[in-house]
Write a protein that holds these residues in place. Structure first.
Motif, mmCIF file in Angstrom:
data_model
loop_
_atom_site.group_PDB
_atom_site.id
_atom_site.type_symbol
_atom_site.label_atom_id
_atom_site.label_comp_id
_atom_site.label_asym_id
_atom_site.label_seq_id
_atom_site.Cartn_x
_atom_site.Cartn_y
_atom_site.Cartn_z
ATOM 1 N N ALA A 18 -39.008 -16.526 -13.200
ATOM 2 C CA ALA A 18 -37.800 -16.996 -12.520
ATOM 3 C C ALA A 18 -36.625 -16.052 -12.780
ATOM 4 C CB ALA A 18 -37.458 -18.407 -13.006
ATOM 5 N N HIS A 19 -35.947 -15.709 -11.705
ATOM 6 C CA HIS A 19 -34.713 -14.922 -11.762
ATOM 7 C C HIS A 19 -34.938 -13.479 -12.228
ATOM 8 C CE1 HIS A 19 -33.224 -18.949 -11.312
ATOM 9 N NE2 HIS A 19 -33.570 -19.282 -12.550
ATOM 10 N N GLU A 20 -36.201 -13.021 -12.197
ATOM 11 C CA GLU A 20 -36.508 -11.641 -12.551
ATOM 12 C C GLU A 20 -37.035 -10.903 -11.316
ATOM 13 O OE1 GLU A 20 -36.021 -10.091 -15.379
ATOM 14 O OE2 GLU A 20 -35.243 -11.871 -16.425
ATOM 15 N N PRO A 21 -36.821 -9.577 -11.239
ATOM 16 C CA PRO A 21 -37.353 -8.825 -10.088
ATOM 17 C C PRO A 21 -38.871 -8.758 -10.125
ATOM 18 C CG PRO A 21 -36.464 -7.325 -11.726
ATOM 19 C CD PRO A 21 -36.102 -8.709 -12.190
ATOM 20 N N SER A 22 -39.476 -8.569 -8.971
ATOM 21 C CA SER A 22 -40.938 -8.479 -8.923
ATOM 22 C C SER A 22 -41.430 -7.238 -9.661
ATOM 23 C CB SER A 22 -41.424 -8.474 -7.470
ATOM 24 O OG SER A 22 -40.832 -7.399 -6.757
ATOM 25 N N LEU A 23 -40.684 -6.143 -9.591
ATOM 26 C CA LEU A 23 -40.997 -4.941 -10.355
ATOM 27 C C LEU A 23 -39.794 -4.635 -11.237
ATOM 28 C CD1 LEU A 23 -42.805 -2.517 -11.015
ATOM 29 C CD2 LEU A 23 -41.707 -1.286 -9.130
ATOM 30 N N PRO A 24 -39.894 -4.923 -12.530
ATOM 31 C CA PRO A 24 -38.756 -4.686 -13.429
ATOM 32 C C PRO A 24 -38.300 -3.237 -13.381
ATOM 33 C CG PRO A 24 -40.463 -5.958 -14.532
ATOM 34 C CD PRO A 24 -41.047 -5.489 -13.230
ATOM 35 N N GLY A 25 -37.013 -3.040 -13.566
ATOM 36 C CA GLY A 25 -36.457 -1.695 -13.545
ATOM 37 C C GLY A 25 -36.940 -0.857 -14.707
ATOM 38 N N PRO A 26 -36.676 0.450 -14.649
ATOM 39 C CA PRO A 26 -37.167 1.345 -15.693
ATOM 40 C C PRO A 26 -36.556 1.032 -17.057
ATOM 41 C CG PRO A 26 -35.631 2.486 -14.238
ATOM 42 C CD PRO A 26 -35.918 1.167 -13.605
ATOM 43 N N VAL A 27 -37.374 1.152 -18.089
ATOM 44 C CA VAL A 27 -36.925 0.932 -19.465
ATOM 45 C C VAL A 27 -36.582 2.280 -20.079
ATOM 46 C CG1 VAL A 27 -37.585 0.122 -21.761
ATOM 47 C CG2 VAL A 27 -38.307 -1.152 -19.725
ATOM 48 N N PHE A 28 -35.310 2.501 -20.376
ATOM 49 C CA PHE A 28 -34.860 3.739 -21.003
ATOM 50 C C PHE A 28 -34.707 3.494 -22.491
ATOM 51 C CE2 PHE A 28 -33.255 3.849 -16.638
ATOM 52 C CZ PHE A 28 -33.740 5.080 -16.208
ATOM 53 N N ALA A 29 -35.622 4.027 -23.266
ATOM 54 C CA ALA A 29 -35.580 3.791 -24.707
ATOM 55 C C ALA A 29 -36.308 4.912 -25.437
ATOM 56 C CB ALA A 29 -36.230 2.452 -25.050
ATOM 57 N N ALA A 30 -35.606 5.526 -26.394
ATOM 58 C CA ALA A 30 -36.253 6.491 -27.272
ATOM 59 C C ALA A 30 -36.954 5.780 -28.418
ATOM 60 C CB ALA A 30 -35.236 7.488 -27.819
ATOM 61 N N HIS A 31 -36.421 4.626 -28.814
ATOM 62 C CA HIS A 31 -37.065 3.832 -29.856
ATOM 63 C C HIS A 31 -36.871 2.356 -29.550
ATOM 64 C CE1 HIS A 31 -32.885 4.530 -31.331
ATOM 65 N NE2 HIS A 31 -32.947 3.236 -31.561
ATOM 66 N N PHE A 32 -37.649 1.520 -30.215
ATOM 67 C CA PHE A 32 -37.617 0.077 -30.004
ATOM 68 C C PHE A 32 -37.375 -0.601 -31.351
ATOM 69 C CE2 PHE A 32 -40.160 2.078 -26.772
ATOM 70 C CZ PHE A 32 -39.886 1.382 -25.602
ATOM 71 N N HIS A 33 -36.834 -1.813 -31.322
ATOM 72 C CA HIS A 33 -36.669 -2.563 -32.563
ATOM 73 C C HIS A 33 -38.031 -2.722 -33.229
ATOM 74 C CE1 HIS A 33 -32.474 -3.458 -32.025
ATOM 75 N NE2 HIS A 33 -32.693 -3.921 -30.801
ATOM 76 N N LEU A 34 -38.099 -2.372 -34.511
ATOM 77 C CA LEU A 34 -39.396 -2.321 -35.180
ATOM 78 C C LEU A 34 -39.266 -2.779 -36.640
ATOM 79 C CD1 LEU A 34 -42.343 -1.435 -34.596
ATOM 80 C CD2 LEU A 34 -41.749 0.794 -35.525
ATOM 81 N N PRO A 50 -42.842 0.350 -21.527
ATOM 82 C CA PRO A 50 -43.289 -0.715 -20.618
ATOM 83 C C PRO A 50 -43.375 -0.276 -19.158
ATOM 84 C CG PRO A 50 -41.618 -1.539 -22.130
ATOM 85 C CD PRO A 50 -41.668 -0.055 -22.321
ATOM 86 N N THR A 51 -42.515 0.657 -18.753
ATOM 87 C CA THR A 51 -42.551 1.132 -17.368
ATOM 88 C C THR A 51 -43.809 1.937 -17.106
ATOM 89 O OG1 THR A 51 -40.134 1.249 -17.462
ATOM 90 C CG2 THR A 51 -41.202 2.257 -15.572
ATOM 91 N N TRP A 52 -44.214 2.764 -18.087
ATOM 92 C CA TRP A 52 -45.497 3.461 -17.936
ATOM 93 C C TRP A 52 -46.634 2.471 -17.834
ATOM 94 C CZ3 TRP A 52 -45.574 6.923 -22.925
ATOM 95 C CH2 TRP A 52 -44.455 7.759 -22.957
#
Length: 375
Positions: A18-34, A50-52
């Motif tokens: 709900a309320h999300e696009p059918s194809l999420p936009g690109p995720v720009f991130a060099a690192h993620f919370h870890l 996630p985009t890949w």
């Protein structure tokens, strides 16, 4: 879903939210919370994104609809080719390459040989690579070949290679997974430049390798991580967005290419006309056994009498861009000998048919041929 036209529209999309696009936009991130111990799926930008993941899932569905396939996306088609070759070959191994394939393969050959890999070559036509297959670790097939458009029997070559203990990789760039599925025909890898028809708009560089073997996929993925040949998130997102129209584009391009080839066959100044969909083409009988009906690709090749004649023809075109690459929505053509890497005559033209109406494109080409004759 069994229809390619339906499959490409929904391939790789996440479950609706709900309320999300059918194809999420690109995720720009060099690192993620870890926090805490390292655990996936996303830790660092060179390892995964996630985009890949969505794009790779989509391509895997197209290359292997009936069985799960693992796909690894790359920054370019050459990055994908290099990853498969260099992740699988070691000093002392032998590899069989096409002698008439993509023009950067000779540079790849030089690099492989410098690492102690024996490189053998043979032409694509008549399954000539069979003659140099004994003892090889890997067989690399390009069918239809670029730019000559010869075709080889994937199933026959794959069976022969596997009987000798060799892996098989097929460059599927020209055919696309909608025109040909190498994994279904026995190949271990299906590799392609997504720069071409897969994405189709001439605005991104991309490559990928698909395989049903998880171990092989892991080796290719590790190579990507090691050399950093990763696709950008924006390019990956654009590629996934473009997949939705792939069936429409392939259908129109293939129809246009066949119409153009049929028209060119009437011109006396043209020699060496090639298109796998043309019934008179030397590769047609084999092509129809392994390529999908009516999807023989967008490329037509032919030779004009000499360099000057070809240059006059290209300059006279109005609906066609003089550019390299192929598979785009706008028709392109070029005199391939200008690059110096292909064993073709000076008047050899590689023509990539776009999505223009075939009758308009054919009329433009016929007019340009007439102009080139008169000049």
């Amino acid at each position: 879903m069994t229809s390619d036209g339906t499959r490409v529209v929904r391939a790789g999309l996440p479950e609706p939210a709900a309320h999300e696009p059918s194809l999420p936009g690109p995720v720009f991130a060099a690192h993620f919370h870890l926090p805490g111990d390292v655990a996936g799926p996303y830790t660092y930008g060179r390892d995964g994104n996630p985009t890949w993941s969505l794009l790779e899932e989509a391509i895997g569905e197209l290359e292997s609809p009936e069985q799960p396939a693992h796909t690894v996306a790359f920054a370019s088609g050459m990055a994908a080719i290099a990853a498969v070759l260099f992740s699988q070959l070691r000093s002392g191994d032998a590899v069989v390459l096409p002698s008439d394939g993509y023009q950067l393969l000779p540079a790849v050959r030089d690099r492989l040989e410098s690492y102690g890999v024996e490189v053998r070559t043979a032409r694509t036509a008549h399954d000539a690579q069979l003659d140099v297959l004994d003892g090889a670790r890997l067989l690399w097939i390009e069918t239809p070949s670029n730019p000559g458009l010869d075709v080889c029997d994937i199933r026959r070559l794959a069976d022969a290679a596997h009987a000798r203990g060799a892996l098989v990789a097929v460059d599927n760039t020209l055919a696309t997974p909608l025109g040909q599925r190498p994994l279904d025909l026995g190949a271990d890898f299906s590799v392609a430049s997504g720069t071409k028809a897969l994405t189709g708009h001439g605005d991104i560089l991309l490559g990928y390798a698909s395989t049903r073997d998880a171990t092989l996929a892991d080796a290719v993925r590790l190579w990507r991580k090691t050399v950093g040949a990763i696709p950008g998130p924006m390019e990956s997102w654009l590629a996934h967005r473009s997949l939705a129209t792939l069936a429409l584009r392939v259908r129109q391009q293939s129809a246009g290419a066949l119409a153009l080839a049929e028209a060119l066959a009437t011109r006396p100044e043209i020699t060496g006309l090639r298109h796998p969909g043309l019934p008179s083409d030397p590769a047609h009988r084999l092509a129809v056994t392994q390529m999908r009906p009516g999807r023989f690709g967008s490329v037509v090749s032919f030779t004009l009498p000499d360099k000057d004649h070809a240059e006059r023809f290209l300059a006279a075109l109005t609906l066609v861009d003089e550019a390299t690459s192929f598979g785009g929505v706008r028709s392109t053509a070029e005199r391939r000998a200008r690059w110096g890497g292909d064993a073709v005559p000076e008047g050899f033209v590689r023509f990539s048919v776009g999505i223009e109406e075939p009758e308009d494109l054919v009329a433009d080409v016929m007019r340009a041929l007439d102009a080139a004759q008169r000049t």
